[in-house]
Design a protein around this motif. Structure first.
Motif, mmCIF file in Angstrom:
data_model
loop_
_atom_site.group_PDB
_atom_site.id
_atom_site.type_symbol
_atom_site.label_atom_id
_atom_site.label_comp_id
_atom_site.label_asym_id
_atom_site.label_seq_id
_atom_site.Cartn_x
_atom_site.Cartn_y
_atom_site.Cartn_z
ATOM 1 N N VAL A 170 -2.925 6.085 14.746
ATOM 2 C CA VAL A 170 -2.197 5.020 14.052
ATOM 3 C C VAL A 170 -0.791 4.706 14.759
ATOM 4 N N ALA A 171 -0.141 5.739 14.836
ATOM 5 C CA ALA A 171 1.181 6.066 15.802
ATOM 6 C C ALA A 171 1.011 5.208 17.141
ATOM 7 N N MET A 207 0.832 -1.108 -0.122
ATOM 8 C CA MET A 207 -0.038 -0.179 0.211
ATOM 9 C C MET A 207 0.897 1.327 -0.098
ATOM 10 N N SER A 208 0.567 2.085 -0.902
ATOM 11 C CA SER A 208 1.279 3.458 -1.062
ATOM 12 C C SER A 208 0.831 4.332 0.285
ATOM 13 N N TYR A 209 1.689 5.287 0.261
ATOM 14 C CA TYR A 209 1.450 6.163 1.528
ATOM 15 C C TYR A 209 0.261 7.051 1.342
ATOM 16 N N GLU A 210 -0.047 7.324 -0.069
ATOM 17 C CA GLU A 210 -1.209 7.856 -0.484
ATOM 18 C C GLU A 210 -2.369 7.232 -0.208
ATOM 19 N N ASP A 211 -2.534 5.944 -0.572
ATOM 20 C CA ASP A 211 -3.620 4.986 -0.445
ATOM 21 C C ASP A 211 -3.806 4.832 1.188
ATOM 22 N N PHE A 212 -2.764 4.760 2.137
ATOM 23 C CA PHE A 212 -2.871 4.751 3.367
ATOM 24 C C PHE A 212 -3.492 5.961 3.866
ATOM 25 N N ALA A 255 1.025 -1.631 9.445
ATOM 26 C CA ALA A 255 0.098 -0.565 9.244
ATOM 27 C C ALA A 255 -1.145 -0.953 8.361
ATOM 28 N N VAL A 256 -0.828 -1.732 7.234
ATOM 29 C CA VAL A 256 -1.685 -2.456 6.386
ATOM 30 C C VAL A 256 -2.521 -3.286 6.911
ATOM 31 N N GLU A 257 -2.056 -4.141 8.089
ATOM 32 C CA GLU A 257 -3.091 -5.015 8.820
ATOM 33 C C GLU A 257 -3.973 -4.202 9.621
ATOM 34 N N LEU A 258 -3.332 -3.027 10.219
ATOM 35 C CA LEU A 258 -4.054 -2.235 11.124
ATOM 36 C C LEU A 258 -5.467 -1.820 10.291
ATOM 37 N N ILE A 259 -5.094 -1.191 9.161
ATOM 38 C CA ILE A 259 -6.254 -0.739 8.207
ATOM 39 C C ILE A 259 -7.330 -1.649 7.776
ATOM 40 N N LYS A 260 -6.801 -3.093 7.367
ATOM 41 C CA LYS A 260 -7.739 -4.269 7.411
ATOM 42 C C LYS A 260 -8.333 -4.303 8.330
ATOM 43 N N ASP A 316 -5.528 7.951 2.423
ATOM 44 C CA ASP A 316 -6.983 7.868 2.014
ATOM 45 C C ASP A 316 -7.960 6.873 2.720
ATOM 46 N N ALA A 317 -7.275 5.729 3.260
ATOM 47 C CA ALA A 317 -7.859 4.798 3.987
ATOM 48 C C ALA A 317 -8.189 5.487 5.402
ATOM 49 N N LEU A 318 -6.974 6.133 6.104
ATOM 50 C CA LEU A 318 -7.540 6.732 7.127
ATOM 51 C C LEU A 318 -8.471 7.776 7.306
ATOM 52 N N ASP A 319 -8.645 8.561 6.046
ATOM 53 C CA ASP A 319 -9.583 9.352 5.815
ATOM 54 C C ASP A 319 -11.032 8.653 6.118
ATOM 55 N N GLU A 320 -11.211 7.864 5.188
ATOM 56 C CA GLU A 320 -12.338 6.797 5.039
ATOM 57 C C GLU A 320 -12.774 6.316 6.217
#
Length: 65
Positions: free
Chosen positions: A20-21, A1-6, A45-50, A8-12
């Motif tokens: 996150v930190a 996952m790119s930083y930009e996608d990350f 971080a990807v797992e956290l988003i999932k 975007d996911a946080l915003d969503e």
């Protein structure tokens, strides 16, 4: 996952970089440094988003019932 996608996911998910930190046991500056890196964001971080997406999805299903 790119930083930009990350981001975007946080915003969503309405999650802040500070949250996150904290959840990953990192400093905010460490998370922000991912933006400058050519690498993808760390797997944790990807797992956290999932996980957050799954939790929200499950909460939404419970709310609908």
């Amino acid at each position: 996952m790119s930083y930009e996608d990350f981001i975007d996911a946080l915003d969503e998910l309405y999650i802040s970089i500070e949250e996150v930190a904290e959840k990953l046991g990192l400093e905010v500056d460490e998370v922000k440094a991912w933006e400058e890196s050519d690498d993808e964001i760390p797997d944790a971080a990807v797992e956290l988003i999932k996980s957050e997406r799954e939790n929200r999805s499950a909460d939404q299903i419970e709310t609908e019932e």
